[in-house]
Write an enzyme that holds these catalytic residues in place. Structure first.
Site, mmCIF file in Angstrom:
data_model
loop_
_atom_site.group_PDB
_atom_site.id
_atom_site.type_symbol
_atom_site.label_atom_id
_atom_site.label_comp_id
_atom_site.label_asym_id
_atom_site.label_seq_id
_atom_site.Cartn_x
_atom_site.Cartn_y
_atom_site.Cartn_z
ATOM 1 N N SER A 21 0.553 -1.173 0.033
ATOM 2 C CA SER A 21 0.078 0.035 0.129
ATOM 3 C C SER A 21 0.868 1.243 0.108
ATOM 4 O O SER A 21 0.448 2.336 -0.567
ATOM 5 C CB SER A 21 -0.764 0.096 1.257
ATOM 6 O OG SER A 21 -0.295 0.004 2.434
ATOM 7 N N ASN A 22 2.067 1.215 0.721
ATOM 8 C CA ASN A 22 2.929 2.601 0.623
ATOM 9 C C ASN A 22 3.528 2.645 -0.704
ATOM 10 O O ASN A 22 3.699 3.594 -1.282
ATOM 11 C CB ASN A 22 4.197 2.357 1.475
ATOM 12 C CG ASN A 22 3.316 2.578 2.874
ATOM 13 O OD1 ASN A 22 3.228 3.644 3.231
ATOM 14 N ND2 ASN A 22 3.271 1.829 3.990
ATOM 15 N N LYS A 73 22.082 -17.269 3.234
ATOM 16 C CA LYS A 73 21.664 -15.909 3.640
ATOM 17 C C LYS A 73 22.701 -14.792 2.953
ATOM 18 O O LYS A 73 21.943 -14.027 1.942
ATOM 19 C CB LYS A 73 21.340 -15.587 4.790
ATOM 20 C CG LYS A 73 20.217 -15.812 5.520
ATOM 21 C CD LYS A 73 20.165 -15.179 6.890
ATOM 22 C CE LYS A 73 20.332 -15.927 8.152
ATOM 23 N NZ LYS A 73 20.234 -15.435 9.178
ATOM 24 N N ARG A 99 13.417 -7.181 5.732
ATOM 25 C CA ARG A 99 14.508 -7.822 5.739
ATOM 26 C C ARG A 99 15.269 -6.726 6.193
ATOM 27 O O ARG A 99 15.349 -5.433 5.684
ATOM 28 C CB ARG A 99 15.267 -8.482 4.808
ATOM 29 C CG ARG A 99 14.273 -9.608 4.356
ATOM 30 C CD ARG A 99 14.908 -10.590 3.739
ATOM 31 N NE ARG A 99 13.960 -11.570 3.212
ATOM 32 C CZ ARG A 99 13.671 -12.631 4.177
ATOM 33 N NH1 ARG A 99 14.178 -12.916 5.240
ATOM 34 N NH2 ARG A 99 12.645 -13.539 3.811
ATOM 35 N N ILE A 100 16.372 -6.911 7.160
ATOM 36 C CA ILE A 100 17.352 -5.686 7.545
ATOM 37 C C ILE A 100 18.454 -5.922 6.138
ATOM 38 O O ILE A 100 19.014 -6.661 5.932
ATOM 39 C CB ILE A 100 18.114 -5.931 8.901
ATOM 40 C CG1 ILE A 100 16.968 -5.846 10.021
ATOM 41 C CG2 ILE A 100 19.169 -5.077 9.134
ATOM 42 C CD1 ILE A 100 17.255 -6.139 11.280
ATOM 43 N N ASN A 115 13.230 4.522 4.359
ATOM 44 C CA ASN A 115 12.298 3.594 4.848
ATOM 45 C C ASN A 115 11.056 4.293 5.297
ATOM 46 O O ASN A 115 11.158 5.686 5.925
ATOM 47 C CB ASN A 115 13.054 2.938 5.851
ATOM 48 C CG ASN A 115 12.401 1.722 6.311
ATOM 49 O OD1 ASN A 115 11.664 1.082 5.691
ATOM 50 N ND2 ASN A 115 12.244 1.492 7.780
ATOM 51 N N HIS A 117 8.472 3.790 8.719
ATOM 52 C CA HIS A 117 8.469 2.651 9.938
ATOM 53 C C HIS A 117 7.106 3.194 10.707
ATOM 54 O O HIS A 117 7.070 4.379 10.743
ATOM 55 C CB HIS A 117 9.577 2.993 10.766
ATOM 56 C CG HIS A 117 9.551 2.208 11.931
ATOM 57 N ND1 HIS A 117 10.034 0.694 12.004
ATOM 58 C CD2 HIS A 117 9.318 2.268 13.180
ATOM 59 C CE1 HIS A 117 9.758 0.252 13.083
ATOM 60 N NE2 HIS A 117 9.267 1.274 13.992
#
Ligand code: GRF
Length: 208
Positions: A21-22, A73, A99-100, A115, A117
């Site tokens: 949605s963002n 990873k 994910r970081i 980002n 948040h």
């Protein structure tokens, strides 16, 4: 005298893992001509992300790096860095990317990753920020758009949106009210970046 040559539009890459949605809020801003950016790609770690459909609706191609298909990873993160370097965006917009990001990626794009948040940082970093705020009993909650640095949700703050927690408000209602604010401040932060209006000094972001 101001130059008559229009500045090139910023090349944007979106990182998203879920609903999108963002992502849609930013793509709408571009479509309406408010954000002078060129959406190059959505990059996702999740082949089932609804974000892929949202991107397609706005004719933005997706690159899928399925996290689960990598046995190590480190391989995923290495591939992500290589892909981003190959695309070479002006700005990476992390919108619900779960994910970081590894320091190598952040160092490759210093102050070029934004980002969103769902809390008023620096409170309630990490996962389930809305629930953290609700359970804590704060009276004011909200969201933050920020540059990404090597910490978790700790980079320079661009904009914050505020939600007042009314008596009897449920956690779900709070989450929705915060999301509504996210859809305002993320597109605006991207717009300011694309207009070259953000300057950072001593981790303080000024909007010029
Ligand atoms: C949003 O609440 C965002 O703040 C968080 O993850 C959620 C993503 O939602 N980082 P959506 O995928 O943008 O709908």
């Amino acid at each position: 005298m101001a130059s008559l040559i229009p500045k090139p539009r910023k090349k944007l890459v979106f990182l998203a893992s879920g609903r999108g949605s963002n992502l849609e809020a930013v793509l709408q801003g571009i479509q309406k001509g408010k954000i002078p950016g060129n959406p190059a790609f959505l990059v996702t770690d999740n082949p089932e992300a609804l974000s892929i459909q949202i991107a397609a609706k706005y004719k933005v191609p997706s690159k899928i790096l399925d996290f689960r298909s990598f046995s190590k990873k480190e391989e995923y993160h290495k591939n992500l860095l290589e892909l981003l370097q190959e695309i070479s965006p002006d700005l990476i917009v992390a919108c619900g990317y779960m994910r970081i990001l590894k320091p190598e990626i952040i160092r490759a794009f210093p102050n070029r990753i934004i980002n969103i948040h769902p809390s008023l940082l620096p409170a309630f970093t990490g996962l389930h920020a809305q629930k953290q705020a609700f359970d804590y009993g704060v009276k004011i909650a909200g969201c933050t758009s920020h540059f990404v640095d090597e910490g978790v949700d700790s980079g320079p703050i661009i904009l914050q949106g505020v939600v007042k927690i009314e008596e009897g408000m449920s956690e779900r209602e709070l989450t929705l009210a915060i999301l509504k604010e996210e859809h305002k401040i993320l597109p605006l932060a991207v717009q300011y970046f694309c207009e070259d209006r953000l300057s950072i000094k001593d981790r303080k972001v000024s909007i010029l």
